[in-house]
Design a protein around this motif. Structure first.
Motif, PDB file in Angstrom:
ATOM      1  N   VAL A   3       9.068  16.082   5.736  1.00 47.66           N
ATOM      2  CA  VAL A   3       8.068  15.038   5.929  1.00 47.66           C
ATOM      3  C   VAL A   3       8.169  13.932   5.115  1.00 47.66           C
ATOM      4  O   VAL A   3       7.887  14.284   3.700  1.00 47.66           O
ATOM      5  N   VAL A   4       8.181  12.728   5.365  1.00 51.00           N
ATOM      6  CA  VAL A   4       8.251  11.586   4.730  1.00 51.00           C
ATOM      7  C   VAL A   4       6.878  11.043   4.528  1.00 51.00           C
ATOM      8  O   VAL A   4       6.241  10.739   5.636  1.00 51.00           O
ATOM      9  N   ASN A   5       6.322  10.921   3.441  1.00 51.49           N
ATOM     10  CA  ASN A   5       4.928  10.275   3.054  1.00 51.49           C
ATOM     11  C   ASN A   5       5.072   8.763   3.213  1.00 51.49           C
ATOM     12  O   ASN A   5       5.590   8.171   2.164  1.00 51.49           O
ATOM     13  N   ASN A   6       4.597   8.115   4.173  1.00 52.55           N
ATOM     14  CA  ASN A   6       4.754   6.511   4.327  1.00 52.55           C
ATOM     15  C   ASN A   6       3.394   6.132   3.971  1.00 52.55           C
ATOM     16  O   ASN A   6       2.241   6.220   4.742  1.00 52.55           O
ATOM     17  N   PRO A   7       3.437   5.098   2.950  1.00 54.41           N
ATOM     18  CA  PRO A   7       2.143   4.542   2.436  1.00 54.41           C
ATOM     19  C   PRO A   7       1.557   3.506   3.376  1.00 54.41           C
ATOM     20  O   PRO A   7       0.613   2.860   3.286  1.00 54.41           O
ATOM     21  N   LEU A   8       2.560   3.032   4.283  1.00 56.85           N
ATOM     22  CA  LEU A   8       1.927   2.009   5.101  1.00 56.85           C
ATOM     23  C   LEU A   8       0.850   2.236   6.193  1.00 56.85           C
ATOM     24  O   LEU A   8       0.939   3.300   6.576  1.00 56.85           O
ATOM     25  N   PRO A   9       0.136   1.367   6.559  1.00 55.46           N
ATOM     26  CA  PRO A   9      -1.153   1.763   7.399  1.00 55.46           C
ATOM     27  C   PRO A   9      -0.253   1.831   8.818  1.00 55.46           C
ATOM     28  O   PRO A   9       0.778   1.234   8.986  1.00 55.46           O
ATOM     29  N   GLU A  10      -0.991   2.459   9.600  1.00 52.69           N
ATOM     30  CA  GLU A  10      -0.400   2.665  10.869  1.00 52.69           C
ATOM     31  C   GLU A  10      -0.029   1.705  11.714  1.00 52.69           C
ATOM     32  O   GLU A  10       0.834   1.498  12.300  1.00 52.69           O
ATOM     33  N   ARG A  11      -0.995   0.527  11.649  1.00 55.24           N
ATOM     34  CA  ARG A  11      -0.727  -0.577  12.333  1.00 55.24           C
ATOM     35  C   ARG A  11       0.692  -1.193  12.000  1.00 55.24           C
ATOM     36  O   ARG A  11       1.266  -1.899  12.766  1.00 55.24           O
ATOM     37  N   ALA A  71      14.259   2.690  11.443  1.00 54.06           N
ATOM     38  CA  ALA A  71      13.061   2.834  12.403  1.00 54.06           C
ATOM     39  C   ALA A  71      13.066   4.235  12.474  1.00 54.06           C
ATOM     40  O   ALA A  71      11.633   4.551  12.658  1.00 54.06           O
ATOM     41  N   ALA A  72      13.900   5.171  12.642  1.00 51.74           N
ATOM     42  CA  ALA A  72      13.407   6.474  12.707  1.00 51.74           C
ATOM     43  C   ALA A  72      12.827   6.960  11.544  1.00 51.74           C
ATOM     44  O   ALA A  72      11.933   8.020  11.741  1.00 51.74           O
ATOM     45  N   ALA A  73      13.057   6.717  10.379  1.00 52.20           N
ATOM     46  CA  ALA A  73      12.480   7.043   9.147  1.00 52.20           C
ATOM     47  C   ALA A  73      11.100   6.292   9.150  1.00 52.20           C
ATOM     48  O   ALA A  73       9.902   7.047   8.620  1.00 52.20           O
ATOM     49  N   LEU A  74      10.829   5.187   9.629  1.00 52.50           N
ATOM     50  CA  LEU A  74       9.425   4.691   9.600  1.00 52.50           C
ATOM     51  C   LEU A  74       8.484   5.170  10.687  1.00 52.50           C
ATOM     52  O   LEU A  74       7.395   5.616  10.326  1.00 52.50           O
ATOM     53  N   VAL A  75       9.068   5.196  11.875  1.00 49.76           N
ATOM     54  CA  VAL A  75       7.923   5.525  13.005  1.00 49.76           C
ATOM     55  C   VAL A  75       8.704   6.452  14.064  1.00 49.76           C
ATOM     56  O   VAL A  75       7.957   6.780  14.914  1.00 49.76           O
ATOM     57  N   GLY A  76       9.861   6.807  14.251  1.00 51.02           N
ATOM     58  CA  GLY A  76      10.720   7.612  15.302  1.00 51.02           C
ATOM     59  C   GLY A  76      10.962   6.317  16.148  1.00 51.02           C
ATOM     60  O   GLY A  76      10.426   5.262  16.389  1.00 51.02           O
ATOM     61  N   LEU A  77      12.003   6.906  17.019  1.00 48.08           N
ATOM     62  CA  LEU A  77      12.388   6.232  18.196  1.00 48.08           C
ATOM     63  C   LEU A  77      11.801   6.212  19.439  1.00 48.08           C
ATOM     64  O   LEU A  77      11.633   7.466  19.831  1.00 48.08           O
ATOM     65  N   THR A  78      11.552   5.424  19.996  1.00 47.20           N
ATOM     66  CA  THR A  78      11.098   5.684  21.617  1.00 47.20           C
ATOM     67  C   THR A  78      12.527   6.071  22.395  1.00 47.20           C
ATOM     68  O   THR A  78      13.730   5.176  22.083  1.00 47.20           O
ATOM     69  N   ALA A  79      12.264   6.424  23.436  1.00 43.83           N
ATOM     70  CA  ALA A  79      13.576   6.597  24.351  1.00 43.83           C
ATOM     71  C   ALA A  79      13.832   5.642  25.178  1.00 43.83           C
ATOM     72  O   ALA A  79      15.117   5.689  25.645  1.00 43.83           O
ATOM     73  N   ASP A  80      13.189   4.577  25.263  1.00 40.77           N
ATOM     74  CA  ASP A  80      13.510   3.590  26.304  1.00 40.77           C
ATOM     75  C   ASP A  80      13.872   2.187  25.547  1.00 40.77           C
ATOM     76  O   ASP A  80      13.135   1.289  25.687  1.00 40.77           O
TER      77      ASP A  80
END
Length: 94
Positions: A3-11, A71-80
């Motif tokens: 698991v990568v701990n990302n310091p950015l806020p969710e928004r 993108a995958a490392a940051l938030v994951g990709l959507t399928a669409d």
């Protein structure tokens, strides 16, 4: 999987992820359009234009790989991704 701990806020992650996914869709569109033109070019400057379009498609694909990984490392990709592409949006405006 680690698991990568990302310091950015969710928004901020969502904003960056959306921008990266839109960029990815555009880069994939660009690579496909360049490759299509690459195979359909003709005329007196065929060889040079053919080579330039091949290079443009390759560069777009390489950048798409980098953007997808980020993108995958940051938030994951959507399928669409299709609905985010400029080609899809242009076709559905008419």
């Amino acid at each position: 999987m680690p698991v990568v701990n990302n310091p950015l806020p969710e928004r901020d992650r969502e904003t960056a992820g959306a921008a990266l996914q839109a960029t990815l869709a555009d880069l994939l569109d660009l690579s496909l359009v360049a490759k299509q033109a690459h195979w359909n070019v003709y005329g007196p400057r065929f060889r040079s234009v053919h080579a330039q379009l091949d290079e443009a498609a390759t560069v777009a694909r390489n950048h798409a790989d980098t953007v997808a990984e980020r993108a995958a490392a940051l938030v994951g990709l959507t399928a669409d991704l299709e609905k985010q592409s400029w080609m899809f949006q242009a076709e559905n405006r008419a």
